[in-house]
Design an enzyme around this catalytic site. Structure first.
Site, short mmCIF file in Angstrom:
data_model
loop_
_atom_site.label_atom_id
_atom_site.label_comp_id
_atom_site.label_asym_id
_atom_site.label_seq_id
_atom_site.Cartn_x
_atom_site.Cartn_y
_atom_site.Cartn_z
N TYR A 1 34.28 33.70 32.87
CA TYR A 1 34.73 35.09 32.98
C TYR A 1 33.74 36.09 32.39
O TYR A 1 34.13 37.20 32.01
CB TYR A 1 36.12 35.24 32.34
N LYS B 1 45.68 27.59 37.47
CA LYS B 1 45.65 28.04 36.08
C LYS B 1 46.81 27.42 35.29
O LYS B 1 47.72 26.81 35.87
CB LYS B 1 45.70 29.57 36.06
N ASN C 1 48.77 35.01 37.27
CA ASN C 1 48.61 35.00 38.73
C ASN C 1 48.21 33.64 39.30
O ASN C 1 47.73 33.53 40.41
CB ASN C 1 47.72 36.14 39.21
P1 DAT Z 1 40.53 37.51 40.86
O1 DAT Z 1 41.12 36.46 39.96
O2 DAT Z 1 41.46 37.90 41.96
O3 DAT Z 1 39.15 37.17 41.35
P2 DAT Z 1 39.21 39.36 39.03
O4 DAT Z 1 38.00 38.50 39.14
O5 DAT Z 1 39.05 40.83 39.26
O6 DAT Z 1 40.39 38.85 39.99
O7 DAT Z 1 39.84 39.18 37.58
C1 DAT Z 1 39.92 37.90 37.00
C2 DAT Z 1 41.27 37.75 36.37
O8 DAT Z 1 41.42 38.73 35.34
C3 DAT Z 1 42.46 38.00 37.30
O9 DAT Z 1 42.82 36.86 38.03
C4 DAT Z 1 43.52 38.42 36.35
C5 DAT Z 1 42.75 39.21 35.29
N1 DAT Z 1 42.76 40.63 35.59
C6 DAT Z 1 42.01 41.27 36.51
N2 DAT Z 1 42.26 42.59 36.55
C7 DAT Z 1 43.20 42.79 35.61
C8 DAT Z 1 43.91 43.93 35.13
N3 DAT Z 1 43.69 45.14 35.65
N4 DAT Z 1 44.82 43.75 34.16
C9 DAT Z 1 45.05 42.54 33.63
N5 DAT Z 1 44.43 41.41 34.03
C10 DAT Z 1 43.52 41.54 34.99
#
Ligand code: DAT
Ligand code: MG
Length: 150
Positions: free
Chosen positions: A49, A9, A112
């Site tokens: 997303y 990212k 992240n």
């Molecule tokens: P991942 O990237 O581990 O697959 P995800 O698909 O649940 O996680 O979410 C996509 C991204 O969205 C994640 O990398 C960071 C952001 N995100 C997820 N949950 C969040 C939260 N509770 N607060 C803020 N950002 C969040």
């Protein structure tokens, strides 16, 4: 063979961590089959997303991923999705296991550093969203038999 999209990212790119991420997946034995460096459009970010649309963090997520270039890759291998998620670590860096990328290089969920597909079907869908068929290279390595059992 299972596939996963991996994105370094914008924060990872800005911090000079593309090589670090690639090195970890190479060392694990995964096989790189596609790579490109690009500025992500709003359209692509929204498609990528789509599952998070409507969530409180969605707007921040779209502006983060479109804020600067990303390094997009497709890696393959047996159980590649689970193996890559394990190397990446939990979504929230503060909960990620020591030794994982998110543990070792990040602190906040909104910075992240890396994306990886969450299921084999997602890996297929995301690889097709980010790469044209001709941008993915089917190849084998001389060392494959020493890493892949079959
Ligand atoms: P991942 O990237 O581990 O697959 P995800 O698909 O649940 O996680 O979410 C996509 C991204 O969205 C994640 O990398 C960071 C952001 N995100 C997820 N949950 C969040 C939260 N509770 N607060 C803020 N950002 C969040
Ligand atoms: Mg996800």
């Amino acid at each position: 063979m299972e596939k996963s999209l991996v994105l370094v990212k914008p924060d990872g790119v800005q911090r000079g961590l593309i090589g670090e991420v690639i090195a970890r997946f190479e060392r694990r034995g995964l096989r790189l089959i596609g790579a490109k460096f690009l500025q992500v459009s709003k359209e692509l970010a929204e498609q990528h997303y789509a599952e998070h649309k409507g969530k409180a963090f969605y707007d921040g997520l779209i502006s983060y991923i479109t804020s600067a270039p990303v390094m997009a890759m497709v890696w393959e291998g047996p159980n590649a999705v689970a193996a890559i998620r394990q190397t990446v670590g939990s979504t929230k860096p503060a909960e990620a296991a020591p030794g994982t990328i998110r543990h070792d290089f990040a602190l906040e969920v909104g910075r992240n550093l890396i994306h990886a597909s969450d299921k084999p079907e997602t890996g297929e869908r995301e690889a097709a969203l980010w790469f044209k068929a001709e941008e993915l290279v089917a190849w084998s390595r001389a060392v494959d038999a020493w890493i892949f059992e079959q």
